[in-house]
Design an enzyme around this catalytic site. Structure first.
Site, PDB file in Angstrom:
ATOM      1  N   SER A  66     -45.075  31.660 -53.124  1.00 31.54           N
ATOM      2  CA  SER A  66     -46.313  30.903 -53.224  1.00 31.54           C
ATOM      3  C   SER A  66     -47.465  31.486 -52.415  1.00 31.54           C
ATOM      4  O   SER A  66     -48.635  31.201 -52.706  1.00 31.54           O
ATOM      5  CB  SER A  66     -46.084  29.447 -52.780  1.00 31.54           C
ATOM      6  OG  SER A  66     -45.600  29.396 -51.450  1.00 31.54           O
ATOM      7  N   ASP A 356     -52.200  22.822 -46.587  1.00 29.67           N
ATOM      8  CA  ASP A 356     -51.186  21.779 -46.691  1.00 29.67           C
ATOM      9  C   ASP A 356     -50.203  21.994 -45.546  1.00 29.67           C
ATOM     10  O   ASP A 356     -50.505  22.715 -44.600  1.00 29.67           O
ATOM     11  CB  ASP A 356     -50.524  21.760 -48.081  1.00 29.67           C
ATOM     12  CG  ASP A 356     -49.863  23.088 -48.455  1.00 29.67           C
ATOM     13  OD1 ASP A 356     -49.511  23.868 -47.543  1.00 29.67           O
ATOM     14  OD2 ASP A 356     -49.694  23.354 -49.661  1.00 29.67           O
ATOM     15  N   HIS A 359     -48.923  26.052 -46.346  1.00 29.60           N
ATOM     16  CA  HIS A 359     -49.757  27.192 -46.708  1.00 29.60           C
ATOM     17  C   HIS A 359     -51.078  27.201 -45.942  1.00 29.60           C
ATOM     18  O   HIS A 359     -51.737  26.164 -45.831  1.00 29.60           O
ATOM     19  CB  HIS A 359     -50.065  27.167 -48.210  1.00 29.60           C
ATOM     20  CG  HIS A 359     -48.849  27.118 -49.065  1.00 29.60           C
ATOM     21  ND1 HIS A 359     -48.322  25.935 -49.561  1.00 29.60           N
ATOM     22  CD2 HIS A 359     -48.041  28.105 -49.514  1.00 29.60           C
ATOM     23  CE1 HIS A 359     -47.240  26.197 -50.276  1.00 29.60           C
ATOM     24  NE2 HIS A 359     -47.041  27.503 -50.263  1.00 29.60           N
TER      25      HIS A 359
END
Length: 381
Positions: A66, A356, A359
């Site tokens: 991600s 978040d 990340h």
């Protein structure tokens, strides 16, 4: 109260993360992914500077998770997505693209500094890639994946071997669009970046306890074995300039502090022990691969110490908050738990190191990307 609520939400997320029989390569049909095909002129306007006239590499090709996924998960059957608000809050036109961030991610900044383009698109874009985007590089990364074969199965995302298979498919498209010479140039002069491993440690090993028969050292060795094999497979596919990114201090990201850091929410020592052991193992493996393949440039990009310093001394980098994310409570919200319905965002995202609970923000990614480019990318271009 917030912590109890978040923990309940996390348990629901973990249940939803159970393996499914879906294909990880379902056709990408999510309309928000169209944001990834924003014109380069608009991207340059948003970034504040156009790419340089003379590219420093033939292309940027990315594999991983991600941290470097610009939207490949949008159209696959997984809950690990970021194609909805508030993700993309500071992206072009405030649109979510599938990037797990409020804006751009490291590979966007690296592609720009290489003089290629301002946004590195996902290979599985919902819109056909134009010739320029195709030949200057794409990302095959899939949020939630890892080197441990169990990791992508648990999250129903695209495995590293499947990403490599898509790369072979990509090369065929390049040959059809621009000829054999261009494909050969990408292989010889392109920068190939690999960024994965954090989800193996945080999710598969510690959260789901899916490898409970492994201690920290042996799990690190398992990851090294699979990561090294992937690098070798990439070399066999023709890559000659490979940048391998190590695991960061994953025990210090907000979610892992909340889940494993005790009442004080300190860094999880266990997470970081695995990361350090893995990084050391990969340094040794890459040294061996350099001897085995003398015609290939292999660079290990050590981001552990730099990110640890950012987390421990955020004010030195222009941040005031490094233990909570901007989204929601900042304790556990990530992916579907960070959404426009149940999660408010912080007043000033510029103060936050993390977007978040897992990340970093675009601002933090820009600082990291500059560090990586100035210290490592220059070694292979």
């Amino acid at each position: 109260m917030h912590l109890i609520s978040c923990c309940s939400s996390l348990l629901l997320l973990l249940l939803l993360l159970a393996p499914t029989n879906c294909s990880a390569r379902a056709a990408a049909g999510v309309s928000s992914a169209a944001a990834n095909t924003t014109t380069r002129s608009a991207a340059a306007s948003s970034s504040g500077a156009a790419v340089s006239n003379k590219p420093q590499a033939a292309a940027l090709i990315v594999f991983g998770d991600s941290i470097v996924d610009p939207g490949n998960n949008n159209g696959i059957h997984t809950i690990i997505k970021a194609d909805f608000p508030p993700y993309g809050d500071d992206f072009i036109n405030h649109r979510p693209t599938g990037r797990f961030c409020n804006g751009r991610i490291p590979t966007d900044f690296i592609a720009s500094r290489l003089g290629l383009k301002d946004l590195l698109p996902p290979y599985l874009s919902s819109q056909p890639l134009d010739k320029h985007d195709l030949i200057t590089g794409v990302s095959f990364a899939s949020g939630g994946t890892g080197f441990d074969p169990l990791t992508p199965k648990l999250a129903s995302v695209i495995s590293l071997p499947d990403q490599l298979a898509m790369f072979h498919e990509y090369l065929a498209k390049v040959r059809a669009a621009a000829g054999d010479a261009k494909a050969a140039e990408i292989l010889s002069r392109g920068v190939f970046a690999i960024c994965a491993g954090s989800d193996d440690v945080a999710n598969t090993y510690f959260t789901m306890r899916a490898r409970s028969n492994y201690d920290h050292a042996s799990y690190a060795r398992l990851l090294v074995q699979h990561a090294s094999s992937f690098v070798e497979d990439l070399i066999h596919a023709g890559a000659r300039r490979v940048a391998f990114i190590g695991i960061p201090p994953i025990g210090c990201v907000p979610s892992q502090r909340t889940m494993s850091g005790g009442l004080e929410r300190g860094c999880s020592q266990g997470h970081n022990e695995v990361a350090v052991a893995y990084n050391a193992g990969m340094v040794r493996e890459l040294a061996a691969l350099r001897k085995k393949y003398p015609g290939t440039l292999l660079v290990f990009m050590d981001i552990y110490g730099f990110l640890y310093d950012m987390m421990m001394h955020p004010r030195s980098y222009g941040f005031t908050q490094a233990t909570k994310g901007c989204c929601g409570t900042g304790l556990l919200e990530v992916s579907v738990l960070c959404n426009g319905v149940t999660s408010a965002v912080c007043d000033d995202v510029g103060d936050y190191l993390f977007w978040d609970s897992y990340h970093p923000t675009e601002k933090a990614y820009k600082i990291l990307a500059d560090f990586v480019y100035d210290n490592y990318v220059k070694l292979i271009i």
